[in-house]
Enzyme design. Structure first.
Site, PDB file in Angstrom:
ATOM      1  N   HIS A  59       0.872  -1.717  -0.102  1.00  0.00           N
ATOM      2  CA  HIS A  59       0.062   0.177  -0.139  1.00  0.00           C
ATOM      3  C   HIS A  59       0.596   1.394  -0.240  1.00  0.00           C
ATOM      4  O   HIS A  59       2.095   1.427   0.394  1.00  0.00           O
ATOM      5  CB  HIS A  59      -0.944  -0.017   1.606  1.00  0.00           C
ATOM      6  CG  HIS A  59      -0.535   0.049   2.872  1.00  0.00           C
ATOM      7  ND1 HIS A  59       0.072   1.430   3.491  1.00  0.00           N
ATOM      8  CD2 HIS A  59       0.125  -0.877   3.347  1.00  0.00           C
ATOM      9  CE1 HIS A  59       0.384   1.352   4.406  1.00  0.00           C
ATOM     10  NE2 HIS A  59       0.410  -0.339   4.420  1.00  0.00           N
ATOM     11  N   CYS A  98       2.529  -4.830   6.419  1.00  0.00           N
ATOM     12  CA  CYS A  98       2.416  -4.731   5.308  1.00  0.00           C
ATOM     13  C   CYS A  98       3.315  -4.083   4.521  1.00  0.00           C
ATOM     14  O   CYS A  98       4.366  -3.260   5.629  1.00  0.00           O
ATOM     15  CB  CYS A  98       1.171  -4.178   5.143  1.00  0.00           C
ATOM     16  SG  CYS A  98      -0.328  -4.855   5.976  1.00  0.00           S
TER      17      CYS A  98
END
Length: 536
Positions: free
Chosen positions: A428, A447
């Site tokens: 992301h 992440c």
């Protein structure tokens, strides 16, 4: 079943199989063959695969005998076992001399039958180690979420008799370009170790252009030995030496500023045996993940802090990345999956682990903490913080969810790239742009944050729209959370490689930021692997 009953049953099976293939009246020959088959049956009974294989061929030998085919099989297996140290296996694990002694000392038909089975057992052990590695990935570190693939052992034994044994055995190890290049680099490091290494280490302290002295001379000589600098008698830290330092830094994940500070000198002073350990670990890792990665795939190398899109083995897009922090509960895991879609203007739905570990204590101190997040009940209704006594709840009883709606300050930025998985890991954007300037970029909750997420999206979208930038901009400007499916899902691989090759030759090294490769090396060393030159 008693041992006596079991032995009688095996003898009956062996005798029945012999009688089926021998003419009546050949009693002595029958006794010889029956003794051999009894040895096979007893030795194979310890393993379901071997037992099924030999029953399926009426206990006929695969290796024993003087037929040229059988001799070729034996020689091919012994030769393949002798080559296993090249692949980073301990010499005792696949010892051709021990197996040869077993064969030569087997004088009776019964012992020859048992030796027959040991040959097949050695083949299966070799195939398993070469095909899937010696270690079980998740047992060396719980963050390695992958299972090594392996050929079915019974199918392998069944096919082997009809194949050219040398070709068959050579094809057991991974046929990936990376594995072949790692083997070449392993042999190159062997030569360096035999030649005495890269010379004297460089004394600590900061070395930079314009300096002279003993430390500069050692730095020069070591970089010459490593191949980063052409032989020279110059004694000053000049532009050529600075350029060599920069090239070394680039190959080792360091900021290529041409200045030899403590971090750079620490890497320069590591010897070839220490580098060989990293290569041997990389070979084991390549055996774990030797399946085709995909004609187009996404490659995230965690210690390299990078994400790449690879098309036909060529990197067509690359960006810096931020990975999970070094704390145990924040480390990024290793696994492979399929990227299915992206979300433009994403909401951030806070994982429960983060809620109860980080935000619940804040809310207990101050109900208005983390005001950028919305708190909702099980029906998705926004709750009134002032009406809730958060001190009543524990990590196990907290009943609410938390999320951050789309916006310029959203923790996921403008876009996230999804490959649904049990660990809730994805790629992301991020508003924390300053982190990408750091040399070590381990700050997330697991992440992978991308420095150039828009360009990453454009590259993926280019295969399904003529105007990827315009397509992305229209959805972004709408402000609405929008899911965009990838027409062709893309394999994504989160890997951990502290040693990897360059396509045109040479090695890259990265620091073992999570300590995982250190643990893998310890497990390999416990199985007899040594970072030493090959014998002979």
């Amino acid at each position: 079943m008693s041992d006596l009953t079991r032995r009688r049953l095996l003898l009956s099976l062996a005798a029945g199989a012999a009688a089926a293939v021998l003419p009546a009246g050949r009693a002595r020959a029958l006794a010889v063959v029956t003794g051999f088959r009894l040895g096979v049956a007893e030795a194979a009974a310890q393993d379901a695969v071997l037992s099924a294989f030999y029953r399926g061929r009426n206990f006929e030998p695969l290796w024993a005998g003087n037929d040229p085919v059988e001799v070729a099989r034996r020689n091919a297996l012994l030769s393949a076992m002798a080559e296993t140290p090249l692949h980073g296996f301990g010499t005792a694990r696949h010892d051709p001399q021990a197996l040869l002694r077993l064969l030569t000392e087997a004088r009776t038909p019964y012992d020859q039958g048992r030796a027959e089975v040991e040959m097949s057992r050695a083949l299966l052990r070799l195939a398993s180690d070469l095909g899937r590695g010696m270690l079980v990935p998740g047992e060396t570190d719980p963050h390695i979420k992958r299972e090594a693939m392996a050929a079915d052992p019974l199918a392998l034994l069944t096919v082997f008799p009809s194949e050219d044994p040398e070709v068959f055995l050579r094809d057991l190890w991974p046929r990936t370009p990376e594995y072949a290049r790692l083997l070449r680099e392993r042999m190159r490091l062997d030569q360096v170790i035999r030649a005495g290494g890269w010379g004297e280490t460089v004394p600590g302290g900061r070395l930079e252009p314009g300096m002279t002295g003993t430390a500069v001379l050692r730095l020069r000589d070591r970089l010459i030995a490593m191949g980063y600098l052409r032989p020279t008698a110059r004694a000053r830290y000049d532009a050529a030496l600075a350029e060599a330092v920069s090239r070394f830094q680039a190959d080792h994940g360091l900021e290529p500023d041409g200045i030899a500070g403590d971090g750079t000198l620490r890497e320069i002073n590591l010897g070839p045996a220490e580098r060989l350990r990293s290569v041997l670990v990389a070979l084991e890792r390549e055996r774990w993940n030797a399946a085709p990665r995909g004609q187009r795939h996404i490659w995230v190398n965690l210690p390299d802090f990078s994400a790449e899109i690879v098309d036909d083995d060529a990197v067509t897009f690359r960006t810096r990345a931020v990975i999970g922090a070094v704390e145990e509960h924040r480390q990024s895991p290793e696994f492979s999956d399929q990227m299915e879609y992206m979300v433009i203007n994403p909401s951030w739905f806070v994982p429960r682990s983060i809620i109860v570990r980080e935000y619940l204590p804040q809310l207990q101190r101050n109900p208005n903490a983390a005001g950028h997040l919305r708190i909702t009940d099980s029906a998705g209704r926004l709750i009134n913080r002032a009406a809730v006594d958060f001190s009543r709840y524990s990590a196990s009883s907290f009943p609410f969810a938390m999320h951050q709606p789309p916006g310029p300050n959203n923790a996921l930025g403008e876009v996230k790239f999804m490959f649904p998985n049990p660990w809730n890991i994805y790629l992301h954007d991020t508003p924390a742009r300053d982190l990408f300037a750091r040399e070590v970029r381990a700050f997330s909750h697991g992440c992978i944050r991308l420095q150039r997420p828009r360009e990453f999206a454009y590259h993926l979208l280019a295969r399904q729209t003529d105007d990827p930038e315009g397509f992305f901009a229209r959805h972004l400007q709408s402000g609405a959370e929008t899911r965009v499916d990838l027409e062709e899902p893309v394999p994504v691989h989160l890997e951990y490689r502290t040693a990897f090759t360059k396509v045109r030759g040479g090695l890259q090294f990265r620091r073992d930021i999570y300590g995982r490769d250190g643990r893998i090396w310890e497990a390999l060393a416990a199985r007899g692997v040594e970072a030493a030159p090959l014998q002979g």
